[in-house]
Write a protein that holds these residues in place. Structure first.
Motif, mmCIF file in Angstrom:
data_model
loop_
_atom_site.group_PDB
_atom_site.id
_atom_site.type_symbol
_atom_site.label_atom_id
_atom_site.label_comp_id
_atom_site.label_asym_id
_atom_site.label_seq_id
_atom_site.Cartn_x
_atom_site.Cartn_y
_atom_site.Cartn_z
ATOM 1 N N ASP A 141 6.638 42.735 -161.613
ATOM 2 C CA ASP A 141 7.593 42.798 -162.719
ATOM 3 C C ASP A 141 8.687 43.837 -162.463
ATOM 4 O O ASP A 141 9.574 44.039 -163.284
ATOM 5 C CB ASP A 141 6.885 43.094 -164.045
ATOM 6 N N GLY A 142 8.592 44.529 -161.317
ATOM 7 C CA GLY A 142 9.600 45.523 -160.974
ATOM 8 C C GLY A 142 9.490 46.825 -161.730
ATOM 9 O O GLY A 142 10.360 47.678 -161.626
ATOM 10 N N ILE A 143 8.411 46.983 -162.478
ATOM 11 C CA ILE A 143 8.214 48.213 -163.261
ATOM 12 C C ILE A 143 6.951 48.915 -162.758
ATOM 13 O O ILE A 143 5.839 48.403 -162.908
ATOM 14 C CB ILE A 143 8.074 47.906 -164.764
ATOM 15 N N ILE A 144 7.145 50.073 -162.138
ATOM 16 C CA ILE A 144 5.996 50.821 -161.633
ATOM 17 C C ILE A 144 5.339 51.552 -162.799
ATOM 18 O O ILE A 144 5.977 52.334 -163.494
ATOM 19 C CB ILE A 144 6.416 51.847 -160.558
ATOM 20 N N GLY A 145 4.077 51.269 -162.998
ATOM 21 C CA GLY A 145 3.305 51.924 -164.050
ATOM 22 C C GLY A 145 1.959 52.349 -163.514
ATOM 23 O O GLY A 145 1.706 52.306 -162.301
ATOM 24 N N ALA A 146 1.071 52.736 -164.404
ATOM 25 C CA ALA A 146 -0.252 53.215 -164.002
ATOM 26 C C ALA A 146 -1.025 52.159 -163.221
ATOM 27 O O ALA A 146 -1.747 52.481 -162.272
ATOM 28 C CB ALA A 146 -1.029 53.656 -165.239
ATOM 29 N N GLY A 147 -0.860 50.886 -163.589
ATOM 30 C CA GLY A 147 -1.586 49.818 -162.905
ATOM 31 C C GLY A 147 -1.192 49.683 -161.450
ATOM 32 O O GLY A 147 -2.056 49.564 -160.561
ATOM 33 N N THR A 148 0.101 49.706 -161.183
ATOM 34 C CA THR A 148 0.576 49.616 -159.806
ATOM 35 C C THR A 148 0.126 50.826 -158.999
ATOM 36 O O THR A 148 -0.333 50.695 -157.860
ATOM 37 C CB THR A 148 2.121 49.515 -159.771
ATOM 38 N N LEU A 149 0.239 52.010 -159.577
ATOM 39 C CA LEU A 149 -0.152 53.228 -158.861
ATOM 40 C C LEU A 149 -1.656 53.280 -158.640
ATOM 41 O O LEU A 149 -2.118 53.727 -157.585
ATOM 42 C CB LEU A 149 0.352 54.464 -159.606
ATOM 43 N N THR A 150 -2.427 52.794 -159.606
ATOM 44 C CA THR A 150 -3.884 52.715 -159.420
ATOM 45 C C THR A 150 -4.203 51.826 -158.227
ATOM 46 O O THR A 150 -5.040 52.177 -157.377
ATOM 47 C CB THR A 150 -4.558 52.163 -160.693
ATOM 48 N N ALA A 151 -3.531 50.685 -158.139
ATOM 49 C CA ALA A 151 -3.748 49.777 -157.012
ATOM 50 C C ALA A 151 -3.353 50.427 -155.688
ATOM 51 O O ALA A 151 -4.011 50.220 -154.656
ATOM 52 C CB ALA A 151 -2.957 48.493 -157.227
ATOM 53 N N LEU A 152 -2.305 51.241 -155.702
ATOM 54 C CA LEU A 152 -1.864 51.932 -154.491
ATOM 55 C C LEU A 152 -2.906 52.953 -154.048
ATOM 56 O O LEU A 152 -3.260 53.013 -152.859
ATOM 57 C CB LEU A 152 -0.518 52.604 -154.735
ATOM 58 N N PHE A 153 -3.419 53.752 -154.982
ATOM 59 C CA PHE A 153 -4.453 54.727 -154.615
ATOM 60 C C PHE A 153 -5.701 54.008 -154.099
ATOM 61 O O PHE A 153 -6.325 54.465 -153.135
ATOM 62 C CB PHE A 153 -4.807 55.615 -155.809
ATOM 63 N N LEU B 274 -6.174 58.855 -161.019
ATOM 64 C CA LEU B 274 -4.997 59.292 -160.277
ATOM 65 C C LEU B 274 -3.768 58.476 -160.680
ATOM 66 O O LEU B 274 -2.678 59.019 -160.847
ATOM 67 C CB LEU B 274 -5.243 59.157 -158.767
ATOM 68 N N GLY B 275 -3.952 57.164 -160.832
ATOM 69 C CA GLY B 275 -2.837 56.294 -161.188
ATOM 70 C C GLY B 275 -2.243 56.627 -162.546
ATOM 71 O O GLY B 275 -1.018 56.638 -162.715
ATOM 72 N N LEU B 276 -3.107 56.905 -163.492
ATOM 73 C CA LEU B 276 -2.650 57.257 -164.839
ATOM 74 C C LEU B 276 -1.823 58.536 -164.818
ATOM 75 O O LEU B 276 -0.737 58.613 -165.401
ATOM 76 C CB LEU B 276 -3.863 57.418 -165.772
ATOM 77 N N ALA B 277 -2.334 59.551 -164.121
ATOM 78 C CA ALA B 277 -1.632 60.840 -164.075
ATOM 79 C C ALA B 277 -0.377 60.768 -163.211
ATOM 80 O O ALA B 277 0.663 61.323 -163.554
ATOM 81 C CB ALA B 277 -2.573 61.922 -163.564
ATOM 82 N N ALA B 278 -0.468 60.057 -162.078
ATOM 83 C CA ALA B 278 0.679 59.946 -161.176
ATOM 84 C C ALA B 278 1.845 59.231 -161.848
ATOM 85 O O ALA B 278 3.006 59.528 -161.552
ATOM 86 C CB ALA B 278 0.270 59.211 -159.900
ATOM 87 N N ASN B 279 1.547 58.324 -162.755
ATOM 88 C CA ASN B 279 2.602 57.613 -163.471
ATOM 89 C C ASN B 279 3.494 58.576 -164.252
ATOM 90 O O ASN B 279 4.681 58.301 -164.477
ATOM 91 C CB ASN B 279 1.986 56.578 -164.420
ATOM 92 N N VAL B 280 2.950 59.713 -164.623
ATOM 93 C CA VAL B 280 3.738 60.762 -165.291
ATOM 94 C C VAL B 280 4.321 61.729 -164.261
ATOM 95 O O VAL B 280 5.534 61.942 -164.195
ATOM 96 C CB VAL B 280 2.858 61.545 -166.296
ATOM 97 N N MET C 87 -9.263 72.108 -160.672
ATOM 98 C CA MET C 87 -8.309 71.475 -159.761
ATOM 99 C C MET C 87 -8.911 70.269 -159.049
ATOM 100 O O MET C 87 -8.184 69.468 -158.456
ATOM 101 C CB MET C 87 -7.787 72.491 -158.741
ATOM 102 N N ALA C 88 -10.228 70.135 -159.102
ATOM 103 C CA ALA C 88 -10.907 68.989 -158.494
ATOM 104 C C ALA C 88 -10.962 67.788 -159.436
ATOM 105 O O ALA C 88 -11.358 66.702 -159.031
ATOM 106 C CB ALA C 88 -12.317 69.378 -158.048
ATOM 107 N N VAL C 89 -10.564 67.960 -160.690
ATOM 108 C CA VAL C 89 -10.453 66.829 -161.622
ATOM 109 C C VAL C 89 -9.245 66.023 -161.158
ATOM 110 O O VAL C 89 -8.137 66.569 -161.075
ATOM 111 C CB VAL C 89 -10.263 67.322 -163.071
ATOM 112 N N PRO C 90 -9.402 64.740 -160.817
ATOM 113 C CA PRO C 90 -8.295 63.991 -160.211
ATOM 114 C C PRO C 90 -6.977 64.071 -160.965
ATOM 115 O O PRO C 90 -5.918 64.273 -160.352
ATOM 116 C CB PRO C 90 -8.833 62.560 -160.153
ATOM 117 N N SER C 91 -7.005 63.938 -162.280
ATOM 118 C CA SER C 91 -5.754 63.946 -163.045
ATOM 119 C C SER C 91 -5.087 65.317 -163.043
ATOM 120 O O SER C 91 -3.861 65.414 -163.156
ATOM 121 C CB SER C 91 -6.002 63.485 -164.484
ATOM 122 N N ILE C 92 -5.859 66.382 -162.884
ATOM 123 C CA ILE C 92 -5.286 67.727 -162.778
ATOM 124 C C ILE C 92 -4.886 67.991 -161.329
ATOM 125 O O ILE C 92 -3.829 68.554 -161.049
ATOM 126 C CB ILE C 92 -6.281 68.794 -163.284
ATOM 127 N N GLY C 93 -5.718 67.539 -160.409
ATOM 128 C CA GLY C 93 -5.434 67.731 -158.990
ATOM 129 C C GLY C 93 -4.131 67.076 -158.557
ATOM 130 O O GLY C 93 -3.382 67.628 -157.734
#
Length: 200
Positions: free
Chosen positions: A16-28, A41-47, A136-142
């Motif tokens: 859809d051309g919109i990078i969101g948490a789903g796309t980034l989750t798939a990338l990780f 990681l995908g959820l946090a990386a989206n921000v 720092m080992a919590v993925p979303s914080i890391g």
């Protein structure tokens, strides 16, 4: 620029051309992360990828993913496997108290190491990592600390020039201008090449 549709097609997610948490989750996940870690990681990386300009270009995203994949064993290890004893007494890392080597061993996707880094990045984001380095080992914080470190070292500029050795030295030696090869240079190159194949 980042070709969002190409990335999504390569990941076999909805295009859809919109990078969101789903796309980034798939990338990780494609880079090796287990499903639960990839999702966090995908959820946090989206921000945070947006905040720190990592999604601005394909090269930035590819270099970030490749380098962090090396550091974390394909995003499988959010805490360094080794004991951290090798860092004991390392004043350059701020490890000046007994037990600091183990206490402040590498954590997060970029394996942030040392009391000084824990203090600096903790104060920067308002979390007391010096007292609680385990956070720092919590993925979303890391992933936040990884983005902050990446930004602090100015690594987007090196990614824009496709200078993988400089980026590796910025992470491994703390100095992108080092004339030495970073530790694990061959693996860094291989993982970055995989990321480029998926992203570019």
């Amino acid at each position: 620029m980042l070709d969002e549709r190409r990335l999504q097609a390569n990941l076999r997610v909805p295009v859809d051309g919109i990078i969101g948490a789903g796309t980034l989750t798939a990338l990780f996940a494609k880079m090796g992360a287990a499903p639960a870690i990839a999702a966090e990681l995908g959820l946090a990386a989206n921000v945070h990828f947006r905040t720190y300009g990592i999604l601005d270009t394909g090269l930035r995203l590819a270099h970030f993913m490749g380098q962090c994949s090396h550091e974390s064993g394909g995003f499988r290890y959010m805490e360094e496997i080794a004991s951290g004893a090798a860092y004991e007494g390392r004043a350059d890392l701020g490890n000046t108290q007994p037990g600091d080597g183990r206490r402040y061993k590498g954590r997060g996707p970029i394996q942030l190491t040392g009391r000084s880094n824990a203090r600096f990045y903790g104060r920067k984001c308002g979390i007391d990592f010096e007292t609680r380095p385990d956070l720092m080992a919590v993925p979303s914080i890391g992933i936040l600390t990884a983005c902050m470190y990446w930004d602090q070292k100015g690594l987007n500029a090196y990614a824009d020039r496709d200078e993988g050795t400089a980026i590796g030295n910025g992470i491994n030696r703390g100095n992108p201008k080092s004339d030495k090869q970073p530790n694990g240079a061959a693996d860094r190159i291989e993982r970055t090449a995989l990321a480029k194949k998926i992203i570019l």
